[in-house]
Design a protein around this motif. Structure first.
Motif, PDB file in Angstrom:
ATOM      1  N   LYS A  17       0.823  -1.208   0.000  1.00 50.52           N
ATOM      2  CA  LYS A  17       0.000   0.000   0.000  1.00 50.52           C
ATOM      3  C   LYS A  17       0.850   1.247   0.000  1.00 50.52           C
ATOM      4  CE  LYS A  17      -0.299   0.716   4.946  1.00 50.52           C
ATOM      5  NZ  LYS A  17      -1.110   1.268   6.020  1.00 50.52           N
ATOM      6  N   THR A 498      -5.780  -2.094   7.935  1.00 46.86           N
ATOM      7  CA  THR A 498      -5.347  -1.217   6.844  1.00 46.86           C
ATOM      8  C   THR A 498      -5.402  -1.875   5.478  1.00 46.86           C
ATOM      9  OG1 THR A 498      -3.676   0.415   6.256  1.00 46.86           O
ATOM     10  CG2 THR A 498      -2.870  -1.716   7.007  1.00 46.86           C
ATOM     11  N   ASN A 499      -5.030  -3.130   5.360  1.00 49.95           N
ATOM     12  CA  ASN A 499      -5.186  -3.905   4.129  1.00 49.95           C
ATOM     13  C   ASN A 499      -4.430  -5.220   4.273  1.00 49.95           C
ATOM     14  OD1 ASN A 499      -2.445  -3.425   3.660  1.00 49.95           O
ATOM     15  ND2 ASN A 499      -2.742  -2.251   1.795  1.00 49.95           N
ATOM     16  N   GLY A 521      -8.586  -2.042   2.698  1.00 49.34           N
ATOM     17  CA  GLY A 521      -8.768  -2.104   4.133  1.00 49.34           C
ATOM     18  C   GLY A 521     -10.210  -1.984   4.581  1.00 49.34           C
ATOM     19  N   CYS A 569      -7.105   2.472   3.090  1.00 53.89           N
ATOM     20  CA  CYS A 569      -6.011   2.165   4.031  1.00 53.89           C
ATOM     21  C   CYS A 569      -6.159   2.902   5.353  1.00 53.89           C
ATOM     22  CB  CYS A 569      -4.661   2.451   3.395  1.00 53.89           C
ATOM     23  SG  CYS A 569      -4.370   1.540   1.861  1.00 53.89           S
ATOM     24  N   THR A 585      -5.384   8.092   7.190  1.00 49.52           N
ATOM     25  CA  THR A 585      -5.048   7.015   6.254  1.00 49.52           C
ATOM     26  C   THR A 585      -3.567   7.006   5.914  1.00 49.52           C
ATOM     27  OG1 THR A 585      -5.500   8.365   4.281  1.00 49.52           O
ATOM     28  CG2 THR A 585      -7.352   7.129   5.243  1.00 49.52           C
TER      29      THR A 585
END
Length: 680
Positions: A17, A498-499, A521, A569, A585
């Motif tokens: 990311k 977040t992912n 995310g 994110c 983010t």
């Protein structure tokens, strides 16, 4: 001007990311290395039915399994009486800003608002320290200046409201933007010492003329302090003094030099600040020849990006004298911002992993509860419950007792169970037939009454090798648990995931992590069903992030997706006086093509789920903090790594001063800064 080549040239991070440079410097290319969590996470009944070898887990001796009793999962319950406060009546009115393209080097705020930095990298904290001079940096000066890459942030006002302290973490450094190129070994070592001094934490006094006005930082404030990689910390809790944390420099295993990778944190009810040691592994050269080491490092290394191991033996864990040095990092750190002479502490009772941070609340019975995320793909959500009880008195003695609460208690890890058929969790973001991703969960004990309840692991092993302990009891692999905080109004807990680009490959889909290759995310809302210190909870997914215009099946708690701001994110969370959730983010430029920002999300009523963007940070920067003083019309964020992909002479950002050259013709560098936003 001759433009130097970028000195850090990591390979493409198509699965990550962040920018490749950020990945290399911040987390040692974690997303490109082998998966740290290779456990299958069986349920305890499967573990208990087989012989467990500590040799296979830790590379140590053999021990038998012991019993573990898990609490029954329960349905949703009522809100705790401890959170009976009424929502505030004041709010922060603003018109959401439009998303800002990822190549725009601006700090953008809503119409009617202004912004300015409170303090920037290199600003001196003391009059005896020189003003920042890019071409004349020294370790001695940096140790008395504001550090680099500020992350966690709080502004703690004194009772008058006109004075206070700013406390922040300094997570990592970027030599590309701090120095001109060199290959000279002596100069690289000198710069290494500057980098050590630029990391850690900062406490800075602030003042203003009247409540509601912007703050200014105070040179020579009596509470001003820098904590660096050389500051001495005290280890507390059951693992302190154990053979797992002793080194040649500290044969007692009780005094650690420095803190590393400090990411998010939290402020306690007794006025101290917690800081999470996150990506500490990248600072050590180590063999990774045991399962315990691999679980934290992923792979063996002989060199690091900093190069500290070449002249400071404690960062070379190949050296038998310092093989345990990495075991002395990865904890929750506590610092007293009111006393610059106090010794900060690392709390082993709260476990060792890649702590994003820790956020504390007081349970109904007076015990302290801290929520913590382990920020790596397929790692876990944790909770710590103190043995002692919080004292609300303001006396010196009461505060001293409160400052011991995180040294002793029980550590738990979360297991999530969905309530939908597995066939309905398709990985496509499509909601199950009941209209929500939700279910129940349990907090599985790793320690209870100060003792291990994990088969085959001693208490000290559980607290130093916490990830392995959580593997053994069958915790749920999550999509990179970052900040996790309880609402001060409702007690509900909000977890930013977040992912996880590997979801569906290295970890199976489940209802709590339902998206294959989760690039954008999501945010999970937890409701404790047996009180804050209890061992069961209900949960539901609040947000499935992304840009509704380009991403199918985003979800915003049922709010019409065509009306929300795009968000990707989620990283840090905070709350305002009305109980709204605020999300910062980290990774939006690489995922949805917009600069990172700060967003407000109402949690109640018809606006629930309406994501509204408040600000956008400059090109290649991450939004950290945040702090919301909405009754005063003030918002604060830490702007980390602006222009991360640039280099001296080839800058991609000029934040916050926005000049390409100083008056004397020298190059201006982007400077990570703490920024305040206000109406005016």
């Amino acid at each position: 001007m001759t433009i130097p080549e970028l000195r850090i040239t990591p390979v493409s991070h198509a699965v990550g990311k962040r920018s490749p440079v950020t990945c290399r410097l911040k987390c040692a290319d974690a997303c490109l290395g082998p998966e740290c969590n290779t456990s299958a996470n069986p349920h305890f009944r499967d573990i208990a039915s087989s012989a467990i070898s500590r040799r296979s887990v830790l590379g140590l001796g053999v021990a038998g399994a012991i019993g573990l009793i898990l609490g029954d999962a329960a349905g949703r319950g009522q809100v705790s009486p401890a959170f009976a406060a009424k929502p505030g009546t004041a709010g922060l009115a603003f018109d959401p800003i439009a998303p800002v393209g990822r190549l725009v080097d601006e700090f953008t705020v809503p119409a009617g608002y202004r912004w300015q930095p409170i303090i920037r990298w290199g600003d001196p904290l003391f009059s005896s320290i020189p003003s920042f001079d890019f071409d004349a940096q020294t370790a001695e000066a940096q140790a008395g200046q504001f550090g680099y890459n500020n992350d966690y942030l709080d502004i703690i006002a004194d009772p008058s409201g006109k004075t206070g302290v700013l406390v922040t973490n300094h997570e990592y450094v970027n030599p590309n933007l701090m120095f001109t190129p060199t290959a000279d070994a002596a100069e690289l070592r000198r710069r290494g010492e500057i980098s050590k001094a630029a990391m850690g934490m900062a406490v800075v006094e602030v003042e203003r003329r009247r409540v509601g006005e912007p703050w200014h930082y105070v040179v020579d404030g009596r509470r001003n302090r820098r904590v660096t990689v050389e500051t001495v910390f005290e280890l507390t809790g059951p693992a302190a003094g154990s053979d797992l944390v002793t080194t040649a420099d500290d044969p007692e295993g009780r005094w650690v030099k420095g803190t590393l990778g400090n990411c998010a944190g939290g402020t306690t009810p007794w006025g101290t600040v917690l800081s999470g040691e996150e990506n500490f592994n990248g600072y050590f050269a180590w063999a990774a020849d045991t399962a315990a080491q691999k679980r934290y490092s992923g792979t063996a290394t002989t060199t690091t990006e900093t190069g500290w191991e070449q002249y400071d033996a404690r960062f070379d864990a190949h050296d038998p004298r310092f093989v345990n040095e990495p075991n002395r990092f990865g904890y929750i750190v506590e610092i007293d911002p009111s006393d610059p002479t106090s010794t900060p502490r690392k709390h082993t009772a709260m476990g060792r992993f890649k702590h994003e941070g820790a956020n504390v609340t007081i349970a109904e019975d007076g015990r302290v509860v801290a929520y913590m995320g382990d920020d790596e793909r397929n790692d876990y959500l944790y909770k710590f419950v103190s043995k002692g009880r919080y004292t609300a008195a303001t006396s010196t003695g009461a505060r001293r007792r409160n400052m011991e609460l995180l040294s002793e208690g029980d550590l738990f890890v979360a297991r999530f169970t969905g309530n939908s058929p597995a066939a309905e969790i398709t990985g496509t973001r499509a909601l199950p037939s009941d209209g929500a991703f939700d279910g129940v969960g349990e907090w599985i004990a790793l320690t209870r009454d100060g003792e291990s309840v994990v088969p085959g692991m001693s208490t000290q092993q559980v607290l130093v090798y916490t990830r392995l302990a959580a593997d053994l009891v069958g915790a749920t692999k999550m999509d990179r648990p970052e900040d996790v905080e309880p609402s001060p109004l409702t007690g509900k807990v909000y977890l930013a995931l977040t992912n996880n680009s590997n979801r569906g490959r290295t970890a199976p889909l489940d209802e709590a992590n339902p998206i294959t290759g989760n690039r954008y995310g999501h945010v999970v809302e937890l409701t404790e069903t047996a009180g804050q210190a209890g061992e069961t909870f209900g949960w539901s997914i609040l947000l499935l992030c992304g840009d509704p215009a380009t991403t199918a099946s985003t979800y915003f708690a049922g709010f019409p997706k065509e009306l929300v701001s795009p968000i990707s994110c989620p990283d840090n969370v905070a709350f305002d006086s009305e109980g709204n959730l605020w999300i910062s983010t980290d990774g939006a430029p690489s995922t949805i093509g917009y600069n990172d920002g700060l967003f407000r999300v109402p949690l109640e009523g018809p606006e629930r789920g309406n994501v509204q963007q408040f600000l956008s940070v400059p090109r290649e920067a991450e939004t950290c903090g945040p702090v919301i003083h909405d009754r005063e019309g003030l918002v604060f964020v830490a702007v980390q790594h602006p222009g991360e992909n640039g280099a001296v002479g080839a800058q991609t950002s000029f934040f916050p001063d926005y000049v390409a050259e100083h008056g004397d013709g020298t190059v201006a560098a982007p400077r990570p800064s703490v920024v305040q936003v206000w109406r005016g």
